[in-house]
Motif scaffolding. Structure first.
Motif, PDB file in Angstrom:
ATOM      1  N   VAL A  84       0.837  -1.199   0.000  1.00 50.49           N
ATOM      2  CA  VAL A  84       0.000   0.000   0.000  1.00 50.49           C
ATOM      3  C   VAL A  84       0.879   1.259   0.000  1.00 50.49           C
ATOM      4  O   VAL A  84       0.615   2.223  -0.730  1.00 50.49           O
ATOM      5  CB  VAL A  84      -0.945   0.000   1.213  1.00 50.49           C
ATOM      6  CG1 VAL A  84      -1.692   1.324   1.323  1.00 50.49           C
ATOM      7  CG2 VAL A  84      -1.938  -1.162   1.107  1.00 50.49           C
TER       8      VAL A  84
ATOM      9  N   GLU B  47       2.077   2.342  -3.383  1.00 57.01           N
ATOM     10  CA  GLU B  47       1.106   3.067  -4.201  1.00 57.01           C
ATOM     11  C   GLU B  47       1.063   4.544  -3.831  1.00 57.01           C
ATOM     12  O   GLU B  47       0.961   5.413  -4.713  1.00 57.01           O
ATOM     13  CB  GLU B  47      -0.279   2.441  -4.075  1.00 57.01           C
ATOM     14  CG  GLU B  47      -0.427   1.101  -4.762  1.00 57.01           C
ATOM     15  CD  GLU B  47      -1.858   0.634  -4.844  1.00 57.01           C
ATOM     16  OE1 GLU B  47      -2.175  -0.177  -5.733  1.00 57.01           O
ATOM     17  OE2 GLU B  47      -2.688   1.071  -4.008  1.00 57.01           O
ATOM     18  N   TRP B  48       1.118   4.841  -2.535  1.00 53.72           N
ATOM     19  CA  TRP B  48       1.146   6.237  -2.109  1.00 53.72           C
ATOM     20  C   TRP B  48       2.423   6.915  -2.589  1.00 53.72           C
ATOM     21  O   TRP B  48       2.410   8.073  -3.026  1.00 53.72           O
ATOM     22  CB  TRP B  48       1.039   6.323  -0.590  1.00 53.72           C
ATOM     23  CG  TRP B  48      -0.345   6.096  -0.064  1.00 53.72           C
ATOM     24  CD1 TRP B  48      -0.883   4.905   0.329  1.00 53.72           C
ATOM     25  CD2 TRP B  48      -1.373   7.076   0.107  1.00 53.72           C
ATOM     26  NE1 TRP B  48      -2.186   5.079   0.736  1.00 53.72           N
ATOM     27  CE2 TRP B  48      -2.512   6.410   0.616  1.00 53.72           C
ATOM     28  CE3 TRP B  48      -1.433   8.459  -0.121  1.00 53.72           C
ATOM     29  CZ2 TRP B  48      -3.701   7.073   0.900  1.00 53.72           C
ATOM     30  CZ3 TRP B  48      -2.620   9.121   0.164  1.00 53.72           C
ATOM     31  CH2 TRP B  48      -3.742   8.429   0.666  1.00 53.72           C
TER      32      TRP B  48
ATOM     33  N   ALA C  29       4.141   6.239  -5.179  1.00 54.31           N
ATOM     34  CA  ALA C  29       4.179   6.360  -6.638  1.00 54.31           C
ATOM     35  C   ALA C  29       3.392   7.558  -7.154  1.00 54.31           C
ATOM     36  O   ALA C  29       3.513   7.906  -8.332  1.00 54.31           O
ATOM     37  CB  ALA C  29       3.637   5.083  -7.270  1.00 54.31           C
ATOM     38  N   GLN C  30       2.605   8.198  -6.295  1.00 57.20           N
ATOM     39  CA  GLN C  30       1.837   9.367  -6.735  1.00 57.20           C
ATOM     40  C   GLN C  30       2.783  10.522  -7.025  1.00 57.20           C
ATOM     41  O   GLN C  30       3.764  10.721  -6.322  1.00 57.20           O
ATOM     42  CB  GLN C  30       0.812   9.763  -5.675  1.00 57.20           C
ATOM     43  CG  GLN C  30      -0.173   8.658  -5.336  1.00 57.20           C
ATOM     44  CD  GLN C  30      -0.895   8.125  -6.560  1.00 57.20           C
ATOM     45  OE1 GLN C  30      -1.621   8.851  -7.245  1.00 57.20           O
ATOM     46  NE2 GLN C  30      -0.688   6.848  -6.861  1.00 57.20           N
TER      47      GLN C  30
ATOM     48  N   THR D 167      -5.070   4.888  -9.775  1.00 58.24           N
ATOM     49  CA  THR D 167      -3.763   4.239  -9.893  1.00 58.24           C
ATOM     50  C   THR D 167      -3.376   3.542  -8.587  1.00 58.24           C
ATOM     51  O   THR D 167      -2.245   3.108  -8.445  1.00 58.24           O
ATOM     52  CB  THR D 167      -2.681   5.262 -10.270  1.00 58.24           C
ATOM     53  OG1 THR D 167      -2.526   6.201  -9.198  1.00 58.24           O
ATOM     54  CG2 THR D 167      -3.045   5.992 -11.551  1.00 58.24           C
ATOM     55  N   MET D 168      -4.341   3.422  -7.658  1.00 62.20           N
ATOM     56  CA  MET D 168      -4.079   2.830  -6.343  1.00 62.20           C
ATOM     57  C   MET D 168      -5.103   1.719  -6.053  1.00 62.20           C
ATOM     58  O   MET D 168      -5.840   1.765  -5.069  1.00 62.20           O
ATOM     59  CB  MET D 168      -4.140   3.903  -5.263  1.00 62.20           C
ATOM     60  CG  MET D 168      -3.208   5.082  -5.534  1.00 62.20           C
ATOM     61  SD  MET D 168      -3.466   6.470  -4.403  1.00 62.20           S
ATOM     62  CE  MET D 168      -2.760   5.815  -2.881  1.00 62.20           C
TER      63      MET D 168
ATOM     64  N   ILE E 133      -4.834  -1.344  -4.986  1.00 57.25           N
ATOM     65  CA  ILE E 133      -4.648  -2.107  -3.747  1.00 57.25           C
ATOM     66  C   ILE E 133      -5.116  -1.288  -2.550  1.00 57.25           C
ATOM     67  O   ILE E 133      -5.797  -1.801  -1.654  1.00 57.25           O
ATOM     68  CB  ILE E 133      -3.179  -2.535  -3.594  1.00 57.25           C
ATOM     69  CG1 ILE E 133      -2.801  -3.475  -4.745  1.00 57.25           C
ATOM     70  CG2 ILE E 133      -2.955  -3.235  -2.247  1.00 57.25           C
ATOM     71  CD1 ILE E 133      -1.316  -3.744  -4.852  1.00 57.25           C
ATOM     72  N   THR E 134      -4.788  -0.012  -2.542  1.00 55.42           N
ATOM     73  CA  THR E 134      -5.247   0.859  -1.462  1.00 55.42           C
ATOM     74  C   THR E 134      -6.762   0.917  -1.431  1.00 55.42           C
ATOM     75  O   THR E 134      -7.377   0.862  -0.347  1.00 55.42           O
ATOM     76  CB  THR E 134      -4.673   2.276  -1.642  1.00 55.42           C
ATOM     77  OG1 THR E 134      -3.240   2.200  -1.617  1.00 55.42           O
ATOM     78  CG2 THR E 134      -5.144   3.208  -0.540  1.00 55.42           C
TER      79      THR E 134
ATOM     80  N   ALA F  33      -3.982  -6.678  -8.975  1.00 59.55           N
ATOM     81  CA  ALA F  33      -3.953  -6.076  -7.637  1.00 59.55           C
ATOM     82  C   ALA F  33      -4.378  -7.091  -6.576  1.00 59.55           C
ATOM     83  O   ALA F  33      -3.772  -7.164  -5.497  1.00 59.55           O
ATOM     84  CB  ALA F  33      -4.860  -4.850  -7.591  1.00 59.55           C
TER      85      ALA F  33
END
Length: 250
Positions: free
Chosen positions: A51, A54-55, A57-58, A66-67, A69-70, A227
């Motif tokens: 998770v 993903e944060w 990668a922003q 684009t998140m 899994i989150t 995911a």
């Protein structure tokens, strides 16, 4: 109504720390909240790092699309416990009309393609889950054995909440409880799961080409199944006693 502007990235450092209740994702030292106002704390380090990635990668703005899994974790943390019975019931419902049980009778090449993709899943479910589903030609409706439906319910109910959430989500995408079970169990990966639910579409595309708009929508389903694969694998991973920082400055 004018759509809301995307939220700008407001943090520099993303990391993961151990807490009394699990592993927390942190943005500049603070744990973000889910839409339901629950802290973003995962049961093990691997899932928290997934998770956190993903944060991290922003870029300049935060794009929830684009998140995946989150977003899935948010659903599990906010509603998973309260909707366990409903999720189990939904998985059982899909198993009753499972995609892999409805077979074409012609042409021979499509018959063979379905058998190649789906028969190993039926065999795996019978051996590993005790679920023996019947198949049928065409769209002829069939009743599945009550013992199989009970075994599906038991297998789903035994899962931890986040894995059950992932199972229910994948089942809805796939139209197949068996594909979803095989995916979260690591029997198949996300790409293979996607191909399994696209047997007829891919067979047709090989002969007449792909529609770009349909392909775009299909790819979104592919990314969601990937995911689920990543989250399920992470949830099964052991945690290390000393967590390490996952990222640096944006």
């Amino acid at each position: 109504m004018t759509p809301a502007a995307p939220a700008r990235r407001f943090y520099k450092i993303v990391d993961v720390v151990a807490t009394d209740t699990g592993f927390a994702v942190r943005l500049d030292g603070a744990t973000p909240k889910t839409p339901g106002k629950n802290p973003l704390i995962l049961p093990n380090e691997a899932s928290a790092r997934l998770v956190a990635a993903e944060w991290d990668a922003q870029d300049k703005v935060i794009d929830p699309f684009t998140m995946p899994i989150t977003r899935l974790v948010n659903v599990g943390l906010d509603r998973g416990e309260a909707t366990r019975e409903a999720m189990v019931a939904e998985v059982v419902k899909y198993a009753g009309t499972d995609l892999v049980c409805y077979r074409v009778t012609t042409p021979d090449s499509l018959v063979a393609a379905q058998a190649k993709a789906w028969d190993p899943l039926l065999d795996w479910a019978r051996a590993e889950l005790g679920v023996a589903l019947r198949t049928t030609p065409g769209a002829l409706a069939i009743d599945q054995p009550e013992t199989a439906m009970t075994a599906i319910a038991i297998a789903a109910q035994a899962l931890p909440t986040l894995k059950l959430t992932a199972l229910a989500f994948a089942t809805g995408i796939a139209g197949s409880a068996l594909v979803a079970f095989a995916l979260i169990a690591g029997r198949i990966d996300g790409e293979t799961a996607f191909k399994a639910i696209r047997v007829e579409e891919d067979w047709q595309a090989e002969r007449w080409g792909r529609d770009p708009d349909e392909a775009h929508l299909a790819n979104a389903r592919r990314l969601d199944l990937i995911a689920v694969e990543k989250l399920a694998l992470a949830l099964d991973a052991p945690s290390h006693p000393v967590p390490k920082k996952t990222s640096g400055s944006a």
